[in-house]
Every structure is written in structure tokens, then in C-alpha cells.
Design a protein around this motif. Sequence first.
Motif, PDB file in Angstrom:
ATOM      1  N   ILE A  56      39.444  39.256  41.730  1.00 18.40           N
ATOM      2  CA  ILE A  56      39.186  38.484  40.518  1.00 18.40           C
ATOM      3  C   ILE A  56      40.424  37.654  40.212  1.00 18.40           C
ATOM      4  N   ILE A  57      40.251  36.350  40.084  1.00 22.31           N
ATOM      5  CA  ILE A  57      41.371  35.463  39.774  1.00 22.31           C
ATOM      6  C   ILE A  57      41.308  35.110  38.294  1.00 22.31           C
ATOM      7  N   GLY A  58      42.296  35.576  37.544  1.00 18.90           N
ATOM      8  CA  GLY A  58      42.342  35.296  36.114  1.00 18.90           C
ATOM      9  C   GLY A  58      42.294  36.565  35.293  1.00 18.90           C
ATOM     10  N   GLY A  59      43.347  36.796  34.502  1.00 20.01           N
ATOM     11  CA  GLY A  59      43.424  37.992  33.675  1.00 20.01           C
ATOM     12  C   GLY A  59      43.207  37.714  32.201  1.00 20.01           C
ATOM     13  N   GLY A  60      42.295  36.797  31.908  1.00 16.86           N
ATOM     14  CA  GLY A  60      41.890  36.567  30.526  1.00 16.86           C
ATOM     15  C   GLY A  60      40.664  37.406  30.200  1.00 16.86           C
ATOM     16  N   LEU A  61      39.972  37.041  29.134  1.00 15.82           N
ATOM     17  CA  LEU A  61      38.808  37.821  28.708  1.00 15.82           C
ATOM     18  C   LEU A  61      37.725  37.882  29.777  1.00 15.82           C
ATOM     19  N   ALA A  62      37.487  36.771  30.478  1.00 11.91           N
ATOM     20  CA  ALA A  62      36.431  36.743  31.489  1.00 11.91           C
ATOM     21  C   ALA A  62      36.770  37.638  32.671  1.00 11.91           C
ATOM     22  N   LEU A 306      38.346  31.142  35.862  1.00 12.32           N
ATOM     23  CA  LEU A 306      39.290  30.076  35.539  1.00 12.32           C
ATOM     24  C   LEU A 306      38.565  28.872  34.963  1.00 12.32           C
ATOM     25  N   ASN A 307      39.287  28.113  34.141  1.00  7.17           N
ATOM     26  CA  ASN A 307      38.807  26.793  33.787  1.00  7.17           C
ATOM     27  C   ASN A 307      38.642  25.989  35.081  1.00  7.17           C
ATOM     28  N   SER A 460      33.351  31.920  37.189  1.00  5.98           N
ATOM     29  CA  SER A 460      33.292  32.549  35.880  1.00  5.98           C
ATOM     30  C   SER A 460      34.193  31.779  34.917  1.00  5.98           C
ATOM     31  N   GLY A 461      34.503  32.371  33.764  1.00  9.85           N
ATOM     32  CA  GLY A 461      35.273  31.686  32.736  1.00  9.85           C
ATOM     33  C   GLY A 461      34.358  31.171  31.642  1.00  9.85           C
ATOM     34  N   VAL A 476      33.559  36.417  27.563  1.00  4.66           N
ATOM     35  CA  VAL A 476      33.061  37.774  27.814  1.00  4.66           C
ATOM     36  C   VAL A 476      31.704  37.725  28.509  1.00  4.66           C
ATOM     37  N   ARG A 477      30.836  36.865  28.036  1.00  3.12           N
ATOM     38  CA  ARG A 477      29.508  36.739  28.653  1.00  3.12           C
ATOM     39  C   ARG A 477      29.633  36.336  30.133  1.00  3.12           C
ATOM     40  N   SER A 478      30.529  35.412  30.403  1.00  6.89           N
ATOM     41  CA  SER A 478      30.674  34.963  31.790  1.00  6.89           C
ATOM     42  C   SER A 478      31.240  36.072  32.664  1.00  6.89           C
ATOM     43  N   GLY A 479      32.096  36.917  32.109  1.00  5.26           N
ATOM     44  CA  GLY A 479      32.626  38.041  32.870  1.00  5.26           C
ATOM     45  C   GLY A 479      31.554  39.051  33.231  1.00  5.26           C
ATOM     46  N   HIS A 480      30.674  39.331  32.288  1.00  4.50           N
ATOM     47  CA  HIS A 480      29.547  40.235  32.570  1.00  4.50           C
ATOM     48  C   HIS A 480      28.677  39.683  33.699  1.00  4.50           C
ATOM     49  N   ARG A 481      28.351  38.389  33.592  1.00  2.45           N
ATOM     50  CA  ARG A 481      27.492  37.784  34.607  1.00  2.45           C
ATOM     51  C   ARG A 481      28.150  37.815  35.982  1.00  2.45           C
ATOM     52  N   ALA A 482      29.437  37.506  36.040  1.00  3.02           N
ATOM     53  CA  ALA A 482      30.135  37.456  37.320  1.00  3.02           C
ATOM     54  C   ALA A 482      30.193  38.830  37.975  1.00  3.02           C
TER      55      ALA A 482
END
Length: 497
Positions: A56-62, A306-307, A460-461, A476-482
Motif C-alpha cells: 500500500i502506497i500512502g499512509g493517510g486515511l485511505a 495517493l492523489n 485509491s485515495g 476512508v470509503r476509498s480505503g475500504h473499496r481498495a
Amino acid sequence: MVTENDNNELSLQARQRRQLMQALGSAALLGGLALSTRANAQAAQDTHGDVLDVAIIGGGLAGLTAGRDLLRAGNQSFVVLEARDRVGGRTYNHDLGNGVISEAGGQWIGPGQTAIADLARELEIDTFPTYYQGKSAYLMGDAKYEEDTTDGAKTNPVIVEKLNALARKVPSKAPWKAADAAALDKLSVGEWLKQQGVSNVDKFGFNMSVSLTFGSPPAGMGLLHYLSMINSSDCSLEKLEGFKGGAQETRFVGGSQILSIRMAQTLGNKVSLSSPVRKIVGWDRDIVELHTDKGIVRARTVILALNPALCEQITFDPPLPGGRAELQRRWPAHAPMRKTVHVYKRPFWRDKGLNGQIVQVEGPLILSYDNSPPDGSLGVLSAFVKPGQLPVDPKAAQETLSAIFAQAMGDEALHPIQYHDHDWGKIDPWSLTCISPMPPGFWTKLGEYLTPSVGRLIWSGTETADIWAGSMDGAVRSGHRAALEALQALTQSRRIA
């Protein structure tokens, strides 16, 4: 109006849990697919050496939400790679001392943002209402006007209803699929407002609100994108931009970054900080190589939380397909935002019936607001400012804004006990833009390439969310989907194997 059938999202938590269980059940039936138990995940990792199931690339909410979902599904064969030396992405807390914080990035949630509200409950993070009661102050030159905005700022109701009606026909999940998408996407919000013959007062109001919400004046904002965001908010512009009953109604105790911090604590050493990904090799093969500053990571599936503009900082070998590559190249990244914080011994403006919201018609201040802690033990006045019109030097910036605040609220504003300044465009190379003001013509040409996976890559993101794209809830929604897509992809690949 956004309904469950329209978006297939509003019961997201229950639906995803059910789908996750189905995916895990399929894995168990097929035997040893390394999805349902820690033992199986470890067995798969041992069989294939150092290859992880998911990177997973990116340690934000997603990204952290995706990692948390994988862990809860029993999969421990993953890593979260974060370029910064902290988690949280575009959320960040200023530490004001004695447990008090002020948010430098995303901070609010409101009605309908159920994904992030559910996450906060699961993480045992409390919320409290934003302070917005009382009068707002409007400044033009030396003149000042006060208006009670407790129930929301007064916006032209005819224009607002026209926008809400148009938004009902533009699905937030895929605005480019709207029946009249081509016609709507030719216009900017500014051009549409001009067609309506709005007054100068209304022009100013929309200029401020669109700039705050999307980081662009109406002239640079595509009407189709604007309508899709209104669609996310129950087809109500009032909810999208309002405090009372709106998307700015609620804050998190401990600040918004606390959600990412708590998730990262749960994931432990599966989160690797200061690990920017520079190159991705073999995304079209069974095993993908990610070249980071700390070495090479090999994985079967990659989630890029990521954006899209940040994806341009990664070299892809082979190059990405034309449509996806063009989407990333053309993704708008010119709205980094700059937020400031003045800290006072107490929120003195409340005693005067003021809510801390100050709007400056001409000058460096876009909007200030009361960002004090729940108990009001300190007075915290945060502000969105125009980077090009406010001095870069912190002391000069603080004095400039203090003088503006004093014009609106009295000389007490001249004496803050702390000042903080966070310019997202300069703080690091990993925050190109806080929000994405989509220009006219973008969605109808490139929208179809936003979410479909490419080879082993899952996008995601928050920008990819079906509803509330651009918000913390969308992340958060995009993280669940991914996470769900990754589990399903692993199941499918092992069936074939």
C-alpha cells in the motif's frame, strides 16, 4: 437526492463486511489461499520468499484504512509505505500544549459522512460540535458589517435551488455518465453564474465559497464537478458548505490526525515511514517490484492511496496505458492551501456575540473561524489565507492577520500567545494539492480512467471515492473499496494458479 440505490454506498460498512466475508469464504473453500487466517498468510509468504500479498502506497486515511481492513480480514502479508516521516497525509495536528491541538489540514465531518464516523467510533475517538453560533464579520477596506450566521450565511435561494436541482441528475460516482454531462462540462461555475445574472453580492459569496471548498475561483471550476460534489451532499449546497447541519458541523477530539495515528499504532511495523516509492516495475506481471528509498518491495497487488497528481512522481515500467497516464498528467494540483492559527488565552470574541468567522472582501484573509478546544480553555482562531498576499515571514504574517482580526473583533486580537502557519505547498513534496478543482472538460474526457485497476495496480485515495470525494470520509470509503478489491484480486489469482 442521493439514495442508497443511486450510490450503492450509504450502507457501506455492512455491505463491505458481507463482501469481505464472502471473499474469505471463497478462499477457505479453495483451500490455503492465504486470506482467511494468519497461518495461511504466513504459509503463502514462506512459499514465495519475500513477496507480499499487498503493498500500500500512502499512509493517510485511505492507505491506513485499507491496511486495517486487510489485517481484520486475517491477512498479514502487506506493508504500508509512507513517504513522510509521519502518518496522516493531508491531516496534521498543531500541538498547542496541554493536550490542545489545532488542525492544519482536513478537520470537519458532517451528516451523511458515515464511513469516517463509523471509523472514529471503532477507534474510540470522540467528536464535538464546531463553534459557529453568533455573528460573522465582513470587512471591506475600513468598513465592517456584522451578520448573525448561526443558521447559515444568506445565499440567493433561487440560484441555490437551481444548482441543487441540476445536481440531482449528476451522479457523484461517475459525473461523466450524467445524461447532459457533455453540455454541463463545457461550462465553468463562473460562466453558469453569469448566465443566471447574479448580483455582485452573490458573485462575491460564490467566489468565496467555491474558493474555500475547491481551491479555485468559480471561473476555474467545472460545473459538472461542482454539481457532482453537491450530489454527494444529499443534493444540497447548503449541507456541502454549511456549518449547522452541514459538512463542517463536527470535529474530532484530539484532532483529525488522531484517526491515522491510532490506525498506525494497530498496524505496528507494517507501516514504513520515510519510504517514498520512486519506481514501480512489472505492474503487468504476477509480481510487482516497488523501488523505495529503503530498498525494493515485491508484492502481488499494489494499492496506490495517493492523489492522482502524486502518481506522476513515480516512474512506471512499463509506462501506464494512455488514458490513465493522461489523467495523472492533467490532474489539477494547484490548490495546496495555507492555514494559520492564532492562539489566545480565551475565545474573547464569544463574549461579543461573534463566532470568530471573518471574511475579508479584499486582502490576504479568505476566512477565519473559531477552532477552540471543546472546553474553550484557549481561544483558537484558524484561518484560510491567500499565500500570495500574506508575507512568507511568520512574524510579519502573524502581525498582518492580527491587525485584520482586531479590525473585526477588537484590540485583544493583537496579542496572540502562539502563532502557527502551515503552507501545504511548501511543507514537503508529498502534498502537491489539498483539494482538486476539476476544470471544465476534464471529467467527460478522462473520468473513465479514474478508478479501474491497471494490471496489479488498484487506485485509491479520497479523489476516487463514490461519494464525498475530496473529504476525509471519501478517503476512508476509498480505503475500504481498495482493500476489498485487493482481497478479491488475490482470490482470483490463486484460483487460476
